[in-house]
Design an enzyme around this catalytic site. Structure first.
Site, PDB file in Angstrom:
ATOM      1  N   PHE A  70       0.634  12.564   7.173  1.00  0.00           N
ATOM      2  CA  PHE A  70       0.648  11.006   7.307  1.00  0.00           C
ATOM      3  C   PHE A  70      -1.037  11.043   7.087  1.00  0.00           C
ATOM      4  CE2 PHE A  70      -1.397   7.583   9.879  1.00  0.00           C
ATOM      5  CZ  PHE A  70      -0.539   7.033  10.839  1.00  0.00           C
ATOM      6  N   ASP A 112       1.353  -0.781  -0.235  1.00  0.00           N
ATOM      7  CA  ASP A 112       0.209  -0.332   0.310  1.00  0.00           C
ATOM      8  C   ASP A 112       0.707   1.214   0.264  1.00  0.00           C
ATOM      9  OD1 ASP A 112       0.652  -0.762   2.005  1.00  0.00           O
ATOM     10  OD2 ASP A 112      -0.592  -0.210   3.521  1.00  0.00           O
ATOM     11  N   ASP A 121      -4.165   3.093   7.770  1.00  0.00           N
ATOM     12  CA  ASP A 121      -4.912   3.123   9.023  1.00  0.00           C
ATOM     13  C   ASP A 121      -4.039   4.117  10.445  1.00  0.00           C
ATOM     14  OD1 ASP A 121      -2.416   1.944  10.261  1.00  0.00           O
ATOM     15  OD2 ASP A 121      -2.906   1.630  11.848  1.00  0.00           O
ATOM     16  N   ARG A 140      -8.980   2.349   7.925  1.00  0.00           N
ATOM     17  CA  ARG A 140      -8.768   1.508   6.837  1.00  0.00           C
ATOM     18  C   ARG A 140     -10.080   1.188   5.666  1.00  0.00           C
ATOM     19  NH1 ARG A 140      -3.924  -1.311   7.588  1.00  0.00           N
ATOM     20  NH2 ARG A 140      -3.457  -1.368  10.126  1.00  0.00           N
ATOM     21  N   ASP A 172       7.416   3.874   2.618  1.00  0.00           N
ATOM     22  CA  ASP A 172       7.929   4.981   3.692  1.00  0.00           C
ATOM     23  C   ASP A 172       9.652   4.841   3.634  1.00  0.00           C
ATOM     24  OD1 ASP A 172       5.937   6.142   3.735  1.00  0.00           O
ATOM     25  OD2 ASP A 172       5.779   5.508   5.844  1.00  0.00           O
TER      26      ASP A 172
END
Ligand code: PRP
Length: 312
Positions: free
Chosen positions: A288, A236, A295, A301, A239
């Protein structure tokens, strides 16, 4: 500050024709709205990440002796659904005139889609657009929508087509990394026109409360044997790249024929390890994000779009 999803190219242009769209781009200067309700409507569109243009086109409605005597400029154009929007006021006399103009426009330009919207219709439009009803419960933690449901749908479909083309003749094994990948995996696999098998892994993640807890652990290993197989790791978000870096090493040791990576989101600003990624849905800024599988404290989610979290 709310992100403007406004585009400056005309109704036939397509600002999304790029290899990797960047979410949360630079903003264009705000237009002068003729009416407060238009500004309000634009804010709602911005909140949900819907691309819009303000009064981009004037339609000639009546020409007499070669002169234009009546024209109509709808308030908004929404490129994603190729539809013009005219907001109505509550004054009945103006409503009648607008209704007449819209009727005329539909007669003269049968291919042009236009909707007449009252304020309460906004929400219906948003529901139709795939966001679900914006109840206060479902949006209380959301700051702004970064990638809307239609944008996700379109990009996932593009990725599926690209993966199918690049891997023609192969039987792919899609390996998803739980849990954030659930929405993306479910949508992506249905956009791949190849025979695919699907497997999932779960990996322990670094916890702030316990940074000395050691190293990555496999919480759920593969069910499939990947030796000699063409593997596509589906994530998903990437980072720091540390999870993926670990995972690729772990999978390589099992001697697959090939390994490629597809991530929906790439937050490159946080990268600490250089990892090869073949397919990227969206590059996102260093914020974020929640929704569409991602989540915050295991919540959010199920949002059908990707949003930034409201600052505490
Ligand atoms: C997310 C995501 C990646 C990882 C990426 O998982 O699914 O696996 O973080 O971060 P990195 O590039 O810095 O390593 P997370 O730990 O949030 O777990 P979840 O998918 O269960 O929410």
């Amino acid at each position: 500050m709310a992100r403007k999803r406004r585009t400056t190219d005309g109704p036939s242009g397509d600002a999304a024709d790029r290899e990797t769209p960047t979410a949360g781009e630079a903003e264009a200067p705000p237009p002068r709205f003729a009416h407060e309700s238009e500004e309000e409507f634009a804010k709602i569109l911005d909140f949900y990440g819907i691309t819009w243009q303000y009064e981009p086109r004037t339609f000639p409605l009546r020409v007499e002796d070669g002169k234009l005597v009546e024209a109509f400029t709808p308030d908004f154009y929404l490129p994603d659904i190729d539809t013009y929007i005219e907001l109505t006021t509550l004054k009945p006399e103006l409503m009648t005139d607008k209704n007449r103009k819209v009727r005329l426009l539909r007669e003269l330009f049968p291919d042009v889609k236009i909707k007449l919207l009252r304020k309460r219709d906004y929400l219906r439009l948003l529901v139709k657009y795939g966001f679900g009803p914006p109840s206060s419960k479902s949006i209380e933690g959301i700051h702004r929508v970064l990638v809307s449901a239609p944008q996700l749908k379109r990009r996932v479909s593009e990725l599926g087509a690209q993966i199918s083309k690049d891997n023609r003749g192969k039987k792919l094994l899609l390996v998803g990394v739980l849990k954030g990948v659930v929405c993306f995996m479910a949508d992506l696999m249905r956009q791949i026109s190849l025979p695919v098998a699907v497997d999932f892994m779960a990996i322990s993640s670094y916890e702030n409360e316990n940074p000395d807890s050691g190293f990555v652990r496999i919480l759920k290993d593969l069910d499939e044997n990947i030796e000699g197989r063409d593997v596509l790791v589906v994530e998903d978000i990437v980072d720091t790249g540390m999870t993926l870096n670990y995972l690729l090493g772990y999978l390589q040791a099992r001697r697959p024929a090939s390994i490629k990576v597809c991530t929906l989101l790439d937050r490159r600003a946080r990268r600490l390890v250089d990892v090869p990624i073949e397919y990227v849905g969206f590059e996102i800024p260093d914020e974020f994000v929640i929704g569409y599988g991602l989540d915050f404290g295991q919540i959010y989610r199920n949002l059908p779009f990707i949003a930034t979290l409201r600052p505490a």
